[in-house]
Every structure is written in structure tokens, then in C-alpha cells.
Write a protein that holds these residues in place. Sequence first.
Motif, PDB file in Angstrom:
ATOM      1  N   TYR A  13       0.846  -1.197   0.000  1.00  0.00           N
ATOM      2  CA  TYR A  13       0.000   0.000   0.000  1.00  0.00           C
ATOM      3  C   TYR A  13       0.874   1.238   0.000  1.00  0.00           C
ATOM      4  O   TYR A  13       1.990   1.221   0.496  1.00  0.00           O
ATOM      5  CB  TYR A  13      -0.915   0.026   1.233  1.00  0.00           C
ATOM      6  N   GLY A  14       0.348   2.318  -0.549  1.00  0.00           N
ATOM      7  CA  GLY A  14       1.051   3.589  -0.543  1.00  0.00           C
ATOM      8  C   GLY A  14       0.156   4.656   0.058  1.00  0.00           C
ATOM      9  O   GLY A  14      -1.056   4.469   0.179  1.00  0.00           O
ATOM     10  N   THR A  15       0.759   5.753   0.429  1.00  0.00           N
ATOM     11  CA  THR A  15      -0.007   6.886   0.935  1.00  0.00           C
ATOM     12  C   THR A  15       0.496   8.171   0.292  1.00  0.00           C
ATOM     13  O   THR A  15       1.669   8.288  -0.054  1.00  0.00           O
ATOM     14  CB  THR A  15       0.106   7.024   2.468  1.00  0.00           C
ATOM     15  N   VAL A  16      -0.432   9.101   0.119  1.00  0.00           N
ATOM     16  CA  VAL A  16      -0.113  10.446  -0.349  1.00  0.00           C
ATOM     17  C   VAL A  16      -0.717  11.405   0.665  1.00  0.00           C
ATOM     18  O   VAL A  16      -1.879  11.258   1.045  1.00  0.00           O
ATOM     19  CB  VAL A  16      -0.698  10.707  -1.755  1.00  0.00           C
ATOM     20  N   THR A  17       0.063  12.376   1.130  1.00  0.00           N
ATOM     21  CA  THR A  17      -0.422  13.356   2.097  1.00  0.00           C
ATOM     22  C   THR A  17      -0.523  14.718   1.424  1.00  0.00           C
ATOM     23  O   THR A  17       0.442  15.202   0.838  1.00  0.00           O
ATOM     24  CB  THR A  17       0.511  13.434   3.320  1.00  0.00           C
ATOM     25  N   GLY A  45      -4.784   6.706   1.247  1.00  0.00           N
ATOM     26  CA  GLY A  45      -4.121   5.424   1.004  1.00  0.00           C
ATOM     27  C   GLY A  45      -4.611   4.774  -0.276  1.00  0.00           C
ATOM     28  O   GLY A  45      -5.731   5.003  -0.722  1.00  0.00           O
ATOM     29  N   PHE A  46      -3.764   3.944  -0.869  1.00  0.00           N
ATOM     30  CA  PHE A  46      -4.147   3.227  -2.083  1.00  0.00           C
ATOM     31  C   PHE A  46      -3.322   1.955  -2.195  1.00  0.00           C
ATOM     32  O   PHE A  46      -2.196   1.877  -1.737  1.00  0.00           O
ATOM     33  CB  PHE A  46      -3.968   4.103  -3.330  1.00  0.00           C
ATOM     34  N   LYS A  47      -3.921   0.939  -2.810  1.00  0.00           N
ATOM     35  CA  LYS A  47      -3.256  -0.343  -3.009  1.00  0.00           C
ATOM     36  C   LYS A  47      -2.323  -0.232  -4.212  1.00  0.00           C
ATOM     37  O   LYS A  47      -2.686   0.322  -5.248  1.00  0.00           O
ATOM     38  CB  LYS A  47      -4.306  -1.429  -3.236  1.00  0.00           C
ATOM     39  N   LEU A  61      -2.666   5.454 -10.825  1.00  0.00           N
ATOM     40  CA  LEU A  61      -3.106   5.911  -9.517  1.00  0.00           C
ATOM     41  C   LEU A  61      -4.259   6.893  -9.705  1.00  0.00           C
ATOM     42  O   LEU A  61      -4.144   7.844 -10.476  1.00  0.00           O
ATOM     43  CB  LEU A  61      -1.941   6.599  -8.816  1.00  0.00           C
ATOM     44  N   ILE A  62      -5.402   6.639  -9.045  1.00  0.00           N
ATOM     45  CA  ILE A  62      -6.508   7.591  -9.012  1.00  0.00           C
ATOM     46  C   ILE A  62      -6.977   7.681  -7.568  1.00  0.00           C
ATOM     47  O   ILE A  62      -7.423   6.695  -6.994  1.00  0.00           O
ATOM     48  CB  ILE A  62      -7.659   7.166  -9.930  1.00  0.00           C
TER      49      ILE A  62
END
Length: 96
Positions: free
Chosen positions: A69-73, A80-82, A91-92
Motif C-alpha cells: 500500500y502507498g499513501t499520499v499526504t 491510502g491506495f493499493k 493511480l486515481i
Amino acid sequence: MEVAPDGQYTYRFVATLYNKGEHQVQTHDTPIIIDTTKPVIDKIAYNKQTNTISGTYHDTGAGFTDYSYGTVTINDKTFGFKLNYGNQNNLIIPIK
């Protein structure tokens, strides 16, 4: 303690049971991948009509698994996104 370099390893669990006999000592091996190379997100764009952020991501290290998983702040809010969704790298993220 020594830090292991990136690579593939096996973590072995060893248990000694109270019972006597040929199965008193049991082991279980679990494969481990150490990857300290960060994934890269690029081609980022914001769509005002759909209120989403889109982009692409890729990894030059071990790659992604079903547990990646990744995260964008953005402005103190984390999304969060897989990372291994159908082996895609698009990525959306809906911004709510």
C-alpha cells in the motif's frame, strides 16, 4: 545487531515442544524480501471536475505484492491506495 542488505532471505521459526519424540523440534520457514528502494510516483495531475488526483507509479526494487500500500499526504490529510491492484500502475485518488 547487523542490518541486512536488500535481497531475499528465509526467516526460520524453531520451536521445541514439551512432548518427546521425533517431532519435538519443529521449524517453519517464511520467505522475506528486504527492499529499501522507495517507489516513485510521477505524472501527477489534479482533475477539478472529478476532484481526483491521478498519476503513475513504479518500483525498481522488489516490486509490489498483494500487501503493498502507498499513501499520499496533501494539506495534512493522508490518502491510502493499493499498489498491486490488478498489476496496474495507474493511480486515481478521490479527494474528499
